[in-house]
Design a protein around this motif. Sequence first.
Motif, PDB file in Angstrom:
ATOM      1  N   GLN A  40       0.883  -1.091   0.162  1.00 51.62           N
ATOM      2  CA  GLN A  40      -0.103  -0.031  -0.143  1.00 51.62           C
ATOM      3  C   GLN A  40       1.001   1.132   0.397  1.00 51.62           C
ATOM      4  N   HIS A  41       1.778   1.095   0.828  1.00 50.13           N
ATOM      5  CA  HIS A  41       2.797   2.369   0.497  1.00 50.13           C
ATOM      6  C   HIS A  41       3.427   2.931  -1.076  1.00 50.13           C
ATOM      7  N   GLU A  45       3.048   6.279  -2.969  1.00 51.50           N
ATOM      8  CA  GLU A  45       4.015   6.847  -3.616  1.00 51.50           C
ATOM      9  C   GLU A  45       4.503   6.606  -4.921  1.00 51.50           C
ATOM     10  N   TYR A 107      -4.353   2.795  -2.053  1.00 46.63           N
ATOM     11  CA  TYR A 107      -3.699   2.931  -1.920  1.00 46.63           C
ATOM     12  C   TYR A 107      -3.671   4.050  -1.363  1.00 46.63           C
ATOM     13  N   SER A 108      -2.918   5.315  -0.564  1.00 42.59           N
ATOM     14  CA  SER A 108      -3.496   6.586   0.300  1.00 42.59           C
ATOM     15  C   SER A 108      -4.079   7.375  -0.198  1.00 42.59           C
ATOM     16  N   SER A 109      -5.574   7.377   0.539  1.00 43.65           N
ATOM     17  CA  SER A 109      -6.731   7.838   0.086  1.00 43.65           C
ATOM     18  C   SER A 109      -6.669   9.453  -0.125  1.00 43.65           C
ATOM     19  N   LEU A 139       8.563   4.866  11.364  1.00 43.67           N
ATOM     20  CA  LEU A 139       9.198   3.406  10.356  1.00 43.67           C
ATOM     21  C   LEU A 139      10.524   3.096  10.312  1.00 43.67           C
ATOM     22  N   GLU A 158      11.714  13.216   2.197  1.00 43.07           N
ATOM     23  CA  GLU A 158      10.480  13.552   2.961  1.00 43.07           C
ATOM     24  C   GLU A 158      10.521  14.953   3.163  1.00 43.07           C
ATOM     25  N   MET A 196      -6.610  12.842   7.537  1.00 42.10           N
ATOM     26  CA  MET A 196      -6.514  11.560   7.248  1.00 42.10           C
ATOM     27  C   MET A 196      -6.006  10.492   7.231  1.00 42.10           C
ATOM     28  N   LEU A 198      -2.581   9.527   7.817  1.00 47.03           N
ATOM     29  CA  LEU A 198      -2.787   8.961   8.842  1.00 47.03           C
ATOM     30  C   LEU A 198      -3.708   8.125   9.445  1.00 47.03           C
ATOM     31  N   GLY A 199      -4.898   7.871   8.731  1.00 44.47           N
ATOM     32  CA  GLY A 199      -5.403   6.108   9.119  1.00 44.47           C
ATOM     33  C   GLY A 199      -6.975   6.544  10.225  1.00 44.47           C
ATOM     34  N   PRO A 200      -8.097   5.398  10.044  1.00 45.55           N
ATOM     35  CA  PRO A 200      -9.265   6.084  11.103  1.00 45.55           C
ATOM     36  C   PRO A 200      -8.835   6.791  11.964  1.00 45.55           C
ATOM     37  N   SER A 205      -9.183   1.617  13.700  1.00 43.04           N
ATOM     38  CA  SER A 205      -8.122   0.903  13.188  1.00 43.04           C
ATOM     39  C   SER A 205      -8.192  -0.908  13.237  1.00 43.04           C
ATOM     40  N   THR A 206      -8.203  -1.357  12.327  1.00 40.10           N
ATOM     41  CA  THR A 206      -8.081  -3.074  12.338  1.00 40.10           C
ATOM     42  C   THR A 206      -7.071  -3.301  12.575  1.00 40.10           C
ATOM     43  N   LYS A 217       3.608  -1.293  13.287  1.00 35.58           N
ATOM     44  CA  LYS A 217       3.935   0.861  14.619  1.00 35.58           C
ATOM     45  C   LYS A 217       4.476   0.578  15.212  1.00 35.58           C
ATOM     46  N   VAL A 271     -11.411   6.093   0.717  1.00 36.28           N
ATOM     47  CA  VAL A 271     -11.265   4.900   0.757  1.00 36.28           C
ATOM     48  C   VAL A 271     -11.564   3.502  -0.097  1.00 36.28           C
TER      49      VAL A 271
HETATM   50  N1  3HC Z   1      -5.739   5.587   2.710  1.00 43.61           N
HETATM   51  C1  3HC Z   1      -6.199   4.404   2.080  1.00 43.61           C
HETATM   52  N2  3HC Z   1      -6.314   3.788   3.215  1.00 43.61           N
HETATM   53  C2  3HC Z   1      -6.100   3.990   4.526  1.00 43.61           C
HETATM   54  C3  3HC Z   1      -5.687   4.752   4.850  1.00 43.61           C
HETATM   55  C4  3HC Z   1      -5.618   5.848   4.223  1.00 43.61           C
HETATM   56  N3  3HC Z   1      -5.134   6.972   4.885  1.00 43.61           N
HETATM   57  N4  3HC Z   1      -6.083   4.603   6.169  1.00 43.61           N
HETATM   58  C5  3HC Z   1      -5.683   3.554   6.296  1.00 43.61           C
HETATM   59  N5  3HC Z   1      -6.086   2.325   5.582  1.00 43.61           N
HETATM   60  C6  3HC Z   1      -6.571   1.410   5.629  1.00 43.61           C
HETATM   61  C7  3HC Z   1      -5.247   0.505   5.955  1.00 43.61           C
HETATM   62  O1  3HC Z   1      -4.738   0.134   4.699  1.00 43.61           O
HETATM   63  C8  3HC Z   1      -6.852  -1.140   6.822  1.00 43.61           C
HETATM   64  O2  3HC Z   1      -7.221  -1.697   5.089  1.00 43.61           O
HETATM   65  P1  3HC Z   1      -6.160  -2.525   4.506  1.00 43.61           P
HETATM   66  O3  3HC Z   1      -6.604  -3.651   5.378  1.00 43.61           O
HETATM   67  O4  3HC Z   1      -7.733  -3.612   3.657  1.00 43.61           O
HETATM   68  O5  3HC Z   1      -4.880  -2.485   4.408  1.00 43.61           O
HETATM   69  C9  3HC Z   1      -7.502   0.135   6.791  1.00 43.61           C
HETATM   70  O6  3HC Z   1      -7.778   1.140   6.166  1.00 43.61           O
HETATM   71  C10 3HC Z   1      -7.517  -0.016   8.372  1.00 43.61           C
HETATM   72  O7  3HC Z   1      -6.967   1.262   8.822  1.00 43.61           O
HETATM   73  P2  3HC Z   1      -5.771   0.841   9.821  1.00 43.61           P
HETATM   74  O8  3HC Z   1      -5.615   1.867  10.546  1.00 43.61           O
HETATM   75  O9  3HC Z   1      -5.773  -0.965  10.623  1.00 43.61           O
HETATM   76  O10 3HC Z   1      -4.656  -0.054   8.865  1.00 43.61           O
HETATM   77  P3  3HC Z   1      -2.863  -0.048   9.153  1.00 43.61           P
HETATM   78  O11 3HC Z   1      -2.403   0.024  10.920  1.00 43.61           O
HETATM   79  O12 3HC Z   1      -2.167  -0.495   7.875  1.00 43.61           O
HETATM   80  O13 3HC Z   1      -2.555   1.666   9.462  1.00 43.61           O
HETATM   81  C11 3HC Z   1      -1.393   3.587   7.990  1.00 43.61           C
HETATM   82  C12 3HC Z   1      -2.864   2.489   7.858  1.00 43.61           C
HETATM   83  C13 3HC Z   1      -1.271   4.175   9.222  1.00 43.61           C
HETATM   84  C14 3HC Z   1      -1.853   4.137   6.779  1.00 43.61           C
HETATM   85  C15 3HC Z   1      -0.005   2.832   7.798  1.00 43.61           C
HETATM   86  O14 3HC Z   1      -0.878   0.939   6.857  1.00 43.61           O
HETATM   87  C16 3HC Z   1       1.392   3.107   7.100  1.00 43.61           C
HETATM   88  O15 3HC Z   1       1.397   3.821   8.554  1.00 43.61           O
HETATM   89  N6  3HC Z   1       1.450   2.834   6.044  1.00 43.61           N
HETATM   90  C17 3HC Z   1       2.621   2.793   5.649  1.00 43.61           C
HETATM   91  C18 3HC Z   1       2.913   4.337   4.933  1.00 43.61           C
HETATM   92  C19 3HC Z   1       1.865   5.107   4.714  1.00 43.61           C
HETATM   93  O16 3HC Z   1       1.869   3.760   3.603  1.00 43.61           O
HETATM   94  N7  3HC Z   1       1.640   5.835   3.965  1.00 43.61           N
HETATM   95  C20 3HC Z   1       0.775   6.814   3.438  1.00 43.61           C
HETATM   96  C21 3HC Z   1       1.198   7.603   2.429  1.00 43.61           C
HETATM   97  S1  3HC Z   1       2.815   7.740   1.376  1.00 43.61           S
HETATM   98  C22 3HC Z   1       2.356   9.217   1.712  1.00 43.61           C
HETATM   99  O17 3HC Z   1       2.217  10.038   1.512  1.00 43.61           O
HETATM  100  C23 3HC Z   1       4.215   9.281   0.263  1.00 43.61           C
HETATM  101  C24 3HC Z   1       4.649  10.662   0.563  1.00 43.61           C
HETATM  102  O18 3HC Z   1       5.299  10.827  -1.045  1.00 43.61           O
HETATM  103  C25 3HC Z   1       3.776  11.693   0.223  1.00 43.61           C
END
Ligand code: 3HC
Length: 314
Positions: A40-41, A45, A107-109, A139, A158, A196, A198-200, A205-206, A217, A271
């Motif tokens: 997803q990360h 990107e 991917y990120s919302s 991380l 970043e 947002m 930063l996740g729910p 958060s599941t 985490k 999402v």
């Molecule tokens: N967008 C889309 N989906 C999201 C989300 C968001 N903002 N926040 C949570 N979700 C999804 C999760 O993936 C999960 O779905 P899944 O079970 O189908 O995978 C569900 O919603 C429940 O969320 P949780 O809090 O339980 O999920 P996590 O423990 O994984 O926490 C997270 C979410 C904080 C985003 C974590 O996955 C994380 O730290 N990921 C790594 C960093 C990342 O992916 N960042 C995204 C942005 S990257 C970026 O911004 C690039 C830069 O260049 C700007």
Amino acid sequence: MDPVDLEVEFNGLVEADQRIEPRDWMPDGYRRNLIRQIAQHAHSEIIGMQPEGNWITRAPSLRRKAILMAKVQDEAGHGLYLYCAAETLGVDRAELIDQLHAGRQKYSSVFNYPTLTWADVGAIGWLVDGAAITNQIPLCRCSYGPYARAMVRVCKEESFHQRQGFESLYALSHGTPEQHAMAQDAVDRWWWPSLMLLGPSDAESTHTSQSMAWRIKRFTNDELRQRFVDMVAPQADVLELTPPDPELRWNEARGHYDFGECDWDELRRVVGGDGPCNRQRLAHHVSAHEEGAWVREAAAAYAAKHSAVGVVAA
Ligand code: 3HC
């Protein structure tokens, strides 16, 4: 080794803050959870290149264009490190991309919102990259070695992205009244999506509790949101811009900023695929991937030819 002993050894490594490496035994759930998060990360990107890439041809000066191109290229690099990190867990990146296209990976919302003006590029750098770095610095201490090491370099880049966003927005917010209004409008639109990212909420958060136990985490989503708001609220004062949250204020007793509730229905909708640009972002990724098929085929043929030559020479 007995499976019970393997698990004891794994838990011992995690508790001692040692890194788990690809050669080490790990529970299936740990492997699956990491593949899910790292994929997803990585997808974020790569898809994250689209909103800002939209402004490369329209940057207001050569200097701004060069900076923006470098930034968008950095995001491509981050995606590639992350796909490599995921591959150390035994999955192929082609499979991850297929899953993204089939809607089975996310991917990120935040990248499902449009970039309407040049000021959005500054607001994304300041707020979106600011939220991303708040999430990514912990991380670097993730229990899985390849992911943690990839994050060290990503975070360095970043930090530069956030600085350039702040500097670009500062130039606008201290420019003409029209430029100030454009910067304020961008902050109004990007503030809540960045929170947002930063996740729910922790209650929804599941994965958080298991990911914290495995030291993937280090902080919960709400803890990181507080940390992010504490960082950017005073920066908004320097920018002379007002975040669109009437509840945002310093709380002396808590030693933190208080802030309002995100619109969690909006996060669920975005999402779930119903954000302003979801269809456009995914369609663009699919067509770019299809158009690039010949490059992948040529690279594979070249690699095969060289390994065949290597075998003959040996
Ligand atoms: N967008 C889309 N989906 C999201 C989300 C968001 N903002 N926040 C949570 N979700 C999804 C999760 O993936 C999960 O779905 P899944 O079970 O189908 O995978 C569900 O919603 C429940 O969320 P949780 O809090 O339980 O999920 P996590 O423990 O994984 O926490 C997270 C979410 C904080 C985003 C974590 O996955 C994380 O730290 N990921 C790594 C960093 C990342 O992916 N960042 C995204 C942005 S990257 C970026 O911004 C690039 C830069 O260049 C700007």
